[in-house]
Design an enzyme around this catalytic site. Structure first.
Site, PDB file in Angstrom:
ATOM      1  N   HIS A 152       0.813  -1.217   0.000  1.00  0.00           N
ATOM      2  CA  HIS A 152       0.000   0.000   0.000  1.00  0.00           C
ATOM      3  C   HIS A 152       0.843   1.263   0.000  1.00  0.00           C
ATOM      4  CE1 HIS A 152       0.036   1.176   4.368  1.00  0.00           C
ATOM      5  NE2 HIS A 152       0.126  -0.115   4.592  1.00  0.00           N
ATOM      6  N   ASP A 173       5.767   1.034   6.974  1.00  0.00           N
ATOM      7  CA  ASP A 173       4.338   0.854   6.697  1.00  0.00           C
ATOM      8  C   ASP A 173       3.853   1.932   5.745  1.00  0.00           C
ATOM      9  OD1 ASP A 173       1.684   0.153   6.848  1.00  0.00           O
ATOM     10  OD2 ASP A 173       1.362   0.896   8.877  1.00  0.00           O
ATOM     11  N   GLU A 214      -5.239   2.316   2.044  1.00  0.00           N
ATOM     12  CA  GLU A 214      -5.298   1.099   2.879  1.00  0.00           C
ATOM     13  C   GLU A 214      -5.575   1.448   4.332  1.00  0.00           C
ATOM     14  OE1 GLU A 214      -3.496  -2.027   5.581  1.00  0.00           O
ATOM     15  OE2 GLU A 214      -3.051   0.106   5.402  1.00  0.00           O
ATOM     16  N   GLU A 215      -4.941   2.531   4.784  1.00  0.00           N
ATOM     17  CA  GLU A 215      -4.960   2.858   6.218  1.00  0.00           C
ATOM     18  C   GLU A 215      -6.330   3.298   6.733  1.00  0.00           C
ATOM     19  OE1 GLU A 215      -2.643   2.137   8.091  1.00  0.00           O
ATOM     20  OE2 GLU A 215      -0.681   2.380   7.154  1.00  0.00           O
ATOM     21  N   HIS A 260       2.626   4.266  12.104  1.00  0.00           N
ATOM     22  CA  HIS A 260       1.555   5.236  12.325  1.00  0.00           C
ATOM     23  C   HIS A 260       2.009   6.410  13.199  1.00  0.00           C
ATOM     24  CE1 HIS A 260      -1.650   1.894  11.472  1.00  0.00           C
ATOM     25  NE2 HIS A 260      -0.730   1.995  10.523  1.00  0.00           N
TER      26      HIS A 260
END
Ligand code: BES
Ligand code: ZN
Length: 412
Positions: A221, A240, A274-275, A379
């Site tokens: 992603h 991420d 995606e998140e 995150h």
């Protein structure tokens, strides 16, 4: 103290800003219990027991069947950030809900999640292309993977609804185009999405065999998230999931260098959004299913750079296909014999593989660490290359596994 800080940071980081409207989500049982006690007005649409294979003990290859109760829920979007935060505080993990476009879709996905439903397409998993795989593996370079992770992390953020997220998509499309230039069978495009500006980026490598309609999908992603979700927040998302997108980019570079032409069609996709509930991959998987597109296998790379355990590759057994997972483990044994393989699970539909599983396709998710020992900086503004020692040797393993997967499944 440190734990509290991390918890608070992650709780905030799991909370994207969303306008108030009705949303339909699918969630696991623990998250539903939180909603039921706290979210006034949330409505349970339906529940279903899903059979999942889980490791008998953490890390072991022996799998036992377990039941996961999954729920389709109607909820106000206002409540979604709080749900992320509460799930994180109570359950020591992030988000854990998948967002759908309508109640009908949430219910349809819920029904297809039934673990007993086999994917419509079951390819043979022969491992018989050693010459092509080994020649390709020899060309992979961790320094190039690191350079791509760095480029992607240098954007202020890659939020699905920010100008930076849009710019990152445009940059990646340009990068992939410059890699494949001059190869007529490799085409890069950007996929528009209803509801937000960031586009997914897709490379199609047109198959040349009689089974060219059959498609192999490799994904990662493109978007990142952190903190309040405000459009200027710093969200480097190095692990991420710049690390997954960079692995795909290196696969593409090697394919271009070898002028590789598969039998089946291979698609590499950097998903938008995606998140915020796997929204980009949900739209793409839905479109493919509706078109009856024969996708024979899906591999998801999300977080590949941070080595959290002595064991190298972790194959996640929930929301994935057991037969294809075995194939992935066999590929590692055949081509990366020095690496150790473990098994674990997220416990919820934690990345884009779940979107494909929900549509009845065979998906796998090889991961950087056990769930508990994965990168705790995600995150946050601290998800930078420094967190994994400014190197990409761990990400290289996943790049090589993805190459072996693409060639072995692409050439049948
Ligand atoms: N890369 C994470 C998923 C992840 C995190 C897997 C930690 C294993 C360990 C992914 O980008 C993510 O953040 N997913 C969301 C869920 C999704 C449905 C919005 C999450 O975990 O909160
Ligand atoms: Zn994430």
């Amino acid at each position: 103290m440190r734990r509290t800080l991390i918890t608070t940071a992650l709780a905030l980081a799991c909370s994207p800003l969303l306008a108030a409207e009705t949303a339909w989500i699918t969630v696991g049982d623990a998250a539903w219990r939180l909603i039921a006690t706290e979210a006034a007005g949330a409505r349970l649409l339906s529940s279903r027991d899903v059979i999942v294979d889980v490791p008998a003990t953490r890390g072991s290859a022996a799998l036992v069947r377990a039941i996961d109760r999954v729920h389709a829920v109607q909820i106000d979007t206002d409540w979604l950030p709080r749900l992320s935060a509460r799930v994180h505080e109570e359950l020591r993990r992030c988000g854990g809900f998948v967002r759908h476009d309508s109640p009908a879709e949430a219910l349809a996905v819920l029904h297809r999640l039934q673990g007993t439903v086999e994917p419509a397409l079951a390819p043979g998993y022969a491992i018989d292309d050693a010459a092509e795989v080994n020649a390709s593996l020899a060309l992979t370079q961790d320094s190039r993977i690191l350079a791509t992770i760095q480029r992607l992390s240098d954007f202020q953020n890659r939020l699905y609804n920010s100008s930076h997220g849009v710019a990152a998509s445009d940059w990646l499309a340009g990068e992939w185009r410059s890699i494949v230039v001059g190869r007529s069978w490799m085409k890069v495009s950007q996929v528009r999405h209803a509801g937000w500006p960031q586009k997914s980026v897709k490379l199609v490598i047109q198959g040349s065999g009689p089974n060219a309609a059959e498609t192999v999908v490799l994904g990662a992603h493109l978007d990142s998230t952190a903190g309040s979700g405000s459009s200027e927040v710093r969200a480097p998302g190095a692990d991420d999931d710049a690390s997954g997108v960079a692995a795909l980019t290196e696969v593409i570079r090697v394919f271009a260098e070898r002028n590789y032409r598969p039998q089946r069609t291979i698609e590499l996709i950097a998903y938008a959004a995606e998140e915020v509930g796997l929204r980009g991959s949900q739209q793409i998987a839905k479109k493919y299913q509706r078109a009856g597109k024969p996708v024979v296998g899906v591999l998801q790379l999300d977080m590949t750079a941070f080595q959290g355990d002595a064991t190298d590759l972790w194959i996640f057994t929930d929301y994935t296909n057991a037969a294809q997972n075995q194939f992935v483990a066999d590929l590692a044994a055949a081509y990366l014999p020095l690496l150790s393989v473990g098994y674990d699970r997220c416990g919820y539909g934690c990345s884009d593989h779940a979107s494909w599983t929900g549509r009845g396709y065979a998906a796998s998710f090889p991961f950087e660490a056990s769930f508990a020992h994965s990168n705790h900086a995600i995150h946050t503004a601290s998800d930078t290359t420094a967190t994994f020692g400014s190197q990409a040797t761990h990400a290289l393993k996943f790049t090589q596994l993805a190459l072996a997967y693409a060639v072995e499944l692409g050439s049948d």
